[in-house]
Scaffold this motif. Structure first.
Motif, mmCIF file in Angstrom:
data_model
loop_
_atom_site.group_PDB
_atom_site.id
_atom_site.type_symbol
_atom_site.label_atom_id
_atom_site.label_comp_id
_atom_site.label_asym_id
_atom_site.label_seq_id
_atom_site.Cartn_x
_atom_site.Cartn_y
_atom_site.Cartn_z
ATOM 1 N N THR A 135 0.856 -1.185 0.000
ATOM 2 C CA THR A 135 0.000 0.000 0.000
ATOM 3 C C THR A 135 0.890 1.231 0.000
ATOM 4 O OG1 THR A 135 -1.713 -1.165 1.235
ATOM 5 C CG2 THR A 135 -1.812 1.222 1.259
ATOM 6 N N VAL A 136 0.552 2.177 -0.850
ATOM 7 C CA VAL A 136 1.299 3.437 -0.928
ATOM 8 C C VAL A 136 0.337 4.586 -0.662
ATOM 9 C CG1 VAL A 136 3.019 2.514 -2.525
ATOM 10 C CG2 VAL A 136 0.968 3.596 -3.432
ATOM 11 N N PRO A 137 0.839 5.720 -0.166
ATOM 12 C CA PRO A 137 -0.053 6.842 0.146
ATOM 13 C C PRO A 137 -0.804 7.361 -1.080
ATOM 14 C CG PRO A 137 2.125 7.211 1.099
ATOM 15 C CD PRO A 137 2.217 5.991 0.227
ATOM 16 N N SER A 138 -0.116 7.445 -2.217
ATOM 17 C CA SER A 138 -0.737 7.927 -3.451
ATOM 18 C C SER A 138 0.253 7.737 -4.595
ATOM 19 C CB SER A 138 -1.132 9.401 -3.337
ATOM 20 O OG SER A 138 0.024 10.199 -3.169
ATOM 21 N N PHE A 139 -0.189 8.072 -5.794
ATOM 22 C CA PHE A 139 0.665 8.010 -6.975
ATOM 23 C C PHE A 139 0.810 9.419 -7.542
ATOM 24 C CE2 PHE A 139 -1.195 3.776 -6.703
ATOM 25 C CZ PHE A 139 -0.067 2.976 -6.821
ATOM 26 N N ALA A 140 1.832 9.638 -8.359
ATOM 27 C CA ALA A 140 2.066 10.957 -8.945
ATOM 28 C C ALA A 140 0.918 11.370 -9.869
ATOM 29 C CB ALA A 140 3.394 10.970 -9.706
ATOM 30 N N ARG A 141 0.352 10.399 -10.568
ATOM 31 C CA ARG A 141 -0.750 10.711 -11.497
ATOM 32 C C ARG A 141 -2.074 10.660 -10.747
ATOM 33 N NH1 ARG A 141 -1.481 8.226 -17.500
ATOM 34 N NH2 ARG A 141 -3.301 9.464 -18.048
ATOM 35 N N PRO A 142 -2.825 11.738 -10.721
ATOM 36 C CA PRO A 142 -4.103 11.755 -10.004
ATOM 37 C C PRO A 142 -5.067 10.681 -10.510
ATOM 38 C CG PRO A 142 -3.462 13.982 -10.656
ATOM 39 C CD PRO A 142 -2.518 13.027 -11.337
ATOM 40 N N GLY A 143 -5.735 10.031 -9.573
ATOM 41 C CA GLY A 143 -6.734 9.031 -9.926
ATOM 42 C C GLY A 143 -6.218 7.614 -10.033
ATOM 43 N N VAL A 144 -4.912 7.444 -10.092
ATOM 44 C CA VAL A 144 -4.343 6.096 -10.186
ATOM 45 C C VAL A 144 -4.535 5.372 -8.856
ATOM 46 C CG1 VAL A 144 -2.210 4.753 -10.446
ATOM 47 C CG2 VAL A 144 -2.670 6.674 -11.975
ATOM 48 N N LEU A 145 -5.077 4.167 -8.922
ATOM 49 C CA LEU A 145 -5.316 3.362 -7.731
ATOM 50 C C LEU A 145 -4.387 2.161 -7.639
ATOM 51 C CD1 LEU A 145 -9.226 3.344 -7.804
ATOM 52 C CD2 LEU A 145 -7.715 4.799 -6.414
ATOM 53 N N VAL A 146 -3.787 1.778 -8.764
ATOM 54 C CA VAL A 146 -2.934 0.580 -8.778
ATOM 55 C C VAL A 146 -1.809 0.755 -9.790
ATOM 56 C CG1 VAL A 146 -4.372 -0.635 -10.486
ATOM 57 C CG2 VAL A 146 -2.938 -1.958 -8.923
ATOM 58 N N GLU A 147 -0.658 0.211 -9.428
ATOM 59 C CA GLU A 147 0.476 0.119 -10.338
ATOM 60 C C GLU A 147 0.989 -1.307 -10.227
ATOM 61 O OE1 GLU A 147 3.699 3.237 -10.873
ATOM 62 O OE2 GLU A 147 4.743 1.726 -9.658
ATOM 63 N N ILE A 148 1.248 -1.928 -11.354
ATOM 64 C CA ILE A 148 1.689 -3.323 -11.350
ATOM 65 C C ILE A 148 3.056 -3.416 -11.996
ATOM 66 C CG2 ILE A 148 1.190 -5.675 -12.106
ATOM 67 C CD1 ILE A 148 -1.781 -4.950 -11.930
ATOM 68 N N GLU A 149 3.963 -4.027 -11.267
ATOM 69 C CA GLU A 149 5.339 -4.237 -11.701
ATOM 70 C C GLU A 149 5.507 -5.727 -11.971
ATOM 71 O OE1 GLU A 149 9.069 -2.707 -9.411
ATOM 72 O OE2 GLU A 149 8.311 -4.506 -8.422
ATOM 73 N N ALA A 150 6.060 -6.059 -13.123
ATOM 74 C CA ALA A 150 6.280 -7.462 -13.465
ATOM 75 C C ALA A 150 7.767 -7.713 -13.672
ATOM 76 C CB ALA A 150 5.517 -7.827 -14.729
ATOM 77 N N LEU A 151 8.249 -8.766 -13.074
ATOM 78 C CA LEU A 151 9.626 -9.216 -13.254
ATOM 79 C C LEU A 151 9.558 -10.522 -14.025
ATOM 80 C CD1 LEU A 151 12.666 -8.994 -12.660
ATOM 81 C CD2 LEU A 151 12.207 -10.249 -10.535
ATOM 82 N N ALA A 152 10.098 -10.524 -15.242
ATOM 83 C CA ALA A 152 9.999 -11.702 -16.095
ATOM 84 C C ALA A 152 11.374 -12.221 -16.487
ATOM 85 C CB ALA A 152 9.204 -11.375 -17.357
ATOM 86 N N VAL A 153 11.462 -13.528 -16.621
ATOM 87 C CA VAL A 153 12.642 -14.187 -17.167
ATOM 88 C C VAL A 153 12.293 -14.492 -18.632
ATOM 89 C CG1 VAL A 153 14.179 -16.166 -17.006
ATOM 90 C CG2 VAL A 153 13.203 -15.157 -14.920
ATOM 91 N N LEU A 154 12.977 -13.817 -19.525
ATOM 92 C CA LEU A 154 12.633 -13.959 -20.932
ATOM 93 C C LEU A 154 13.088 -15.288 -21.496
ATOM 94 C CD1 LEU A 154 13.537 -10.391 -22.242
ATOM 95 C CD2 LEU A 154 11.318 -11.287 -21.536
ATOM 96 N N PRO A 155 12.277 -15.827 -22.401
ATOM 97 C CA PRO A 155 12.661 -17.091 -23.035
ATOM 98 C C PRO A 155 13.915 -16.903 -23.884
ATOM 99 C CG PRO A 155 10.687 -16.197 -24.063
ATOM 100 C CD PRO A 155 11.013 -15.311 -22.903
ATOM 101 N N GLU A 156 14.674 -17.969 -24.046
ATOM 102 C CA GLU A 156 15.870 -17.913 -24.864
ATOM 103 C C GLU A 156 15.515 -17.450 -26.270
ATOM 104 O OE1 GLU A 156 19.321 -20.981 -26.301
ATOM 105 O OE2 GLU A 156 18.473 -21.217 -24.287
ATOM 106 N N GLY A 157 16.281 -16.519 -26.776
ATOM 107 C CA GLY A 157 16.043 -16.000 -28.111
ATOM 108 C C GLY A 157 15.073 -14.839 -28.168
ATOM 109 N N ALA A 158 14.511 -14.433 -27.031
ATOM 110 C CA ALA A 158 13.584 -13.301 -27.021
ATOM 111 C C ALA A 158 14.351 -12.011 -27.245
ATOM 112 C CB ALA A 158 12.840 -13.249 -25.692
ATOM 113 N N VAL A 159 13.649 -11.013 -27.711
ATOM 114 C CA VAL A 159 14.255 -9.703 -27.969
ATOM 115 C C VAL A 159 14.699 -9.067 -26.692
ATOM 116 C CG1 VAL A 159 13.825 -7.402 -28.880
ATOM 117 C CG2 VAL A 159 12.800 -9.378 -29.961
#
Length: 102
Positions: free
Chosen positions: A78-102
Motif C-alpha cells: 500500500t502506498v499513500p498515493s501516486f504521482a498521477r491523479p486518480g491512479v489506484l494501482v500500479e503493477i510491476e512485473a519481473l519476467a525471465v525472458l525465453p531464450e532467443g527473445a528480444v
C-alpha cells in the motif's frame, strides 16, 4: 526484464474503478511481454502497489480475470498515493525472458 504499468489505455485512465484499472494494467503488462516474445508464464513476480484505502479484494478478483491461474509470486504494498491523479494501482512485473527473445 522488468516494467511497471497503470490502468491506462495509452491516453488516460480507463476508469476510477480499482477493478477496471487492475484489468487494464495487467493487459498492458501482457502487451509488453508479448512485444518481447514472452507471456504470463515467464513472469516470476508481480509487485502490486495499491493506493491507500483501495480494496485489495476487488483487485484480486479483477487480476484473476486477466492473469488467470498462472503461478506467479505476488507482493502487494500500500502506498499513500501516486504521482498521477486518480491512479489506484500500479503493477510491476519481473519476467525471465525465453531464450532467443528480444
Amino acid at each position: 526484464t522488468e516494467g511497471r504499468q497503470h490502468g491506462t489505455d495509452g491516453r488516460a485512465l480507463v476508469s476510477a474503478d480499482l477493478g477496471e484499472q487492475t484489468r487494464q494494467a495487467l493487459r498492458n503488462v501482457l502487451t509488453v511481454l508479448g512485444e518481447v516474445g514472452a507471456d504470463a508464464s515467464h513472469v516470476a513476480r508481480l509487485g502490486i502497489y495499491l493506493a491507500a484505502g483501495a480494496d485489495p479484494g476487488a483487485g484480486y478478483v479483477s487480476a484473476f480475470q486477466v492473469w488467470g491461474a498462472n503461478p506467479t509470486a505476488v507482493t502487494v504494498l500500500t502506498v499513500p498515493s501516486f504521482a498521477r491523479p486518480g491512479v489506484l494501482v500500479e503493477i510491476e512485473a519481473l519476467a525471465v525472458l525465453p531464450e532467443g527473445a528480444v
